[in-house]
Design a protein around this motif. Sequence first.
Motif, mmCIF file in Angstrom:
data_model
loop_
_atom_site.group_PDB
_atom_site.id
_atom_site.type_symbol
_atom_site.label_atom_id
_atom_site.label_comp_id
_atom_site.label_asym_id
_atom_site.label_seq_id
_atom_site.Cartn_x
_atom_site.Cartn_y
_atom_site.Cartn_z
ATOM 1 N N MET A 35 -53.809 -2.698 -39.890
ATOM 2 C CA MET A 35 -54.946 -2.034 -40.531
ATOM 3 C C MET A 35 -55.734 -3.047 -41.349
ATOM 4 O O MET A 35 -55.260 -4.138 -41.635
ATOM 5 C CB MET A 35 -54.477 -0.892 -41.421
ATOM 6 N N SER A 36 -56.936 -2.673 -41.720
ATOM 7 C CA SER A 36 -57.778 -3.519 -42.577
ATOM 8 C C SER A 36 -58.167 -2.716 -43.812
ATOM 9 O O SER A 36 -58.239 -1.483 -43.770
ATOM 10 C CB SER A 36 -59.032 -3.978 -41.827
ATOM 11 N N ALA A 37 -58.419 -3.415 -44.910
ATOM 12 C CA ALA A 37 -58.713 -2.717 -46.164
ATOM 13 C C ALA A 37 -59.542 -3.589 -47.082
ATOM 14 O O ALA A 37 -59.474 -4.830 -47.027
ATOM 15 C CB ALA A 37 -57.417 -2.309 -46.872
ATOM 16 N N LEU A 38 -60.305 -2.927 -47.935
ATOM 17 C CA LEU A 38 -61.049 -3.574 -49.016
ATOM 18 C C LEU A 38 -60.525 -3.047 -50.339
ATOM 19 O O LEU A 38 -60.242 -1.851 -50.478
ATOM 20 C CB LEU A 38 -62.541 -3.279 -48.923
ATOM 21 N N PHE A 39 -60.434 -3.932 -51.326
ATOM 22 C CA PHE A 39 -60.028 -3.571 -52.676
ATOM 23 C C PHE A 39 -61.143 -3.985 -53.634
ATOM 24 O O PHE A 39 -61.579 -5.141 -53.616
ATOM 25 C CB PHE A 39 -58.726 -4.276 -53.055
ATOM 26 N N LEU A 90 -49.120 -2.063 -46.122
ATOM 27 C CA LEU A 90 -50.166 -2.680 -45.316
ATOM 28 C C LEU A 90 -49.509 -3.480 -44.199
ATOM 29 O O LEU A 90 -49.051 -4.607 -44.416
ATOM 30 C CB LEU A 90 -51.048 -3.597 -46.165
ATOM 31 N N ASP A 91 -49.416 -2.867 -43.041
ATOM 32 C CA ASP A 91 -48.838 -3.545 -41.879
ATOM 33 C C ASP A 91 -47.446 -4.100 -42.188
ATOM 34 O O ASP A 91 -47.104 -5.221 -41.805
ATOM 35 C CB ASP A 91 -49.759 -4.672 -41.402
ATOM 36 N N GLY A 92 -46.653 -3.317 -42.926
ATOM 37 C CA GLY A 92 -45.302 -3.730 -43.276
ATOM 38 C C GLY A 92 -45.207 -4.545 -44.557
ATOM 39 O O GLY A 92 -44.096 -4.845 -45.014
ATOM 40 N N ARG A 93 -46.327 -4.863 -45.144
ATOM 41 C CA ARG A 93 -46.332 -5.606 -46.407
ATOM 42 C C ARG A 93 -46.494 -4.622 -47.550
ATOM 43 O O ARG A 93 -47.430 -3.816 -47.566
ATOM 44 C CB ARG A 93 -47.471 -6.619 -46.421
ATOM 45 N N LEU A 111 -61.665 -7.837 -52.404
ATOM 46 C CA LEU A 111 -60.534 -8.510 -51.782
ATOM 47 C C LEU A 111 -60.323 -7.828 -50.434
ATOM 48 O O LEU A 111 -60.257 -6.604 -50.359
ATOM 49 C CB LEU A 111 -59.282 -8.384 -52.650
ATOM 50 N N HIS A 112 -60.249 -8.627 -49.377
ATOM 51 C CA HIS A 112 -60.162 -8.101 -48.016
ATOM 52 C C HIS A 112 -58.782 -8.366 -47.432
ATOM 53 O O HIS A 112 -58.258 -9.476 -47.541
ATOM 54 C CB HIS A 112 -61.235 -8.764 -47.139
ATOM 55 N N TRP A 113 -58.210 -7.338 -46.830
ATOM 56 C CA TRP A 113 -56.969 -7.481 -46.060
ATOM 57 C C TRP A 113 -57.323 -7.310 -44.591
ATOM 58 O O TRP A 113 -57.880 -6.281 -44.188
ATOM 59 C CB TRP A 113 -55.944 -6.441 -46.489
ATOM 60 N N ASP A 114 -57.028 -8.295 -43.756
ATOM 61 C CA ASP A 114 -57.433 -8.248 -42.349
ATOM 62 C C ASP A 114 -56.294 -7.879 -41.400
ATOM 63 O O ASP A 114 -56.442 -7.956 -40.172
ATOM 64 C CB ASP A 114 -58.047 -9.588 -41.915
ATOM 65 N N GLY A 115 -55.168 -7.460 -41.975
ATOM 66 C CA GLY A 115 -54.008 -7.133 -41.173
ATOM 67 C C GLY A 115 -52.937 -8.201 -41.230
ATOM 68 O O GLY A 115 -51.798 -7.968 -40.819
ATOM 69 N N ALA A 116 -53.317 -9.368 -41.768
ATOM 70 C CA ALA A 116 -52.343 -10.465 -41.852
ATOM 71 C C ALA A 116 -52.394 -11.191 -43.186
ATOM 72 O O ALA A 116 -51.372 -11.706 -43.643
ATOM 73 C CB ALA A 116 -52.589 -11.459 -40.724
ATOM 74 N N ALA A 117 -53.575 -11.247 -43.816
ATOM 75 C CA ALA A 117 -53.705 -12.031 -45.038
ATOM 76 C C ALA A 117 -54.835 -11.462 -45.904
ATOM 77 O O ALA A 117 -55.700 -10.736 -45.421
ATOM 78 C CB ALA A 117 -53.998 -13.493 -44.714
ATOM 79 N N PHE A 118 -54.791 -11.826 -47.194
ATOM 80 C CA PHE A 118 -55.845 -11.439 -48.130
ATOM 81 C C PHE A 118 -56.869 -12.566 -48.256
ATOM 82 O O PHE A 118 -56.507 -13.756 -48.201
ATOM 83 C CB PHE A 118 -55.258 -11.173 -49.523
#
Length: 238
Positions: free
Chosen positions: A1-5, A106-109, A227-234
């Motif tokens: 998934m992707s997310a914005l904070f 977030l994707d297991g994190r 802050l952006h999460w792209d599914g693997a990193a911030f």
Amino acid sequence: MSALFIADLHLSDHCPENTRAFLDLLAGLAREVDALYILGDLFEYWAGDDDRDTPLNREVGEALATLAAQGTRIGFIAGNRDFLVGEDFARDAGLNILADPTVLDLDGRRVLVTHGDNLCTDDHAYQAFRHQVRAPQWQRAFLARPLEERKLMIEGLRRHSETAKQEKALDIMDVNSAAVDALLRAHDYPTLIHGHTHRPAHHIHHVDGLACERWVLSDWRGTATWLHWDGAAFSPGP
């Protein structure tokens, strides 16, 4: 998934640049992610849900509702300025009100989100005030007052807060490292994301032999920041 904070937008009629930047974000990048998390102080102040029909509050609420209807999940944690946001506004705007703090997957994190004011434990006067105004009994009594009276009281509290800040050492208004470590330990050493301090940064905390990331979100000063999460990193943006 992707997310914005995001956090600490402090939307008000006195800073239309922040409002425009937020509306642009909702109409643009926020549509491209699975979730948007607003970690407090979306508004400069919130006097109660019966004030949600002002031009600013209505415009923001409608834009949030449009985003939610298009499929982006919106999580909201109350800040020290908008802790009176309630279920009526949340329903109209498509917000999911989250407990402070909340653990996300977030994707297991495992990611722990909070506004951050609860970590500023060196500011004893503020923590006493926070404890008072977060109490359900105090909030019920406050919201029972006429709206205009509430707004006058909030304006007085804001003036007092700004004066008090001038008299405090800067370190007192930042997070307490021991409080951060305790929070990370209590939630099994997640990544921590918060706002409130207006000191954007990326920290590594070593707690019980484990390295934990802490991301501090920026306040908005006429332009959007996130802050952006792209599914693997911030990654911070823009």
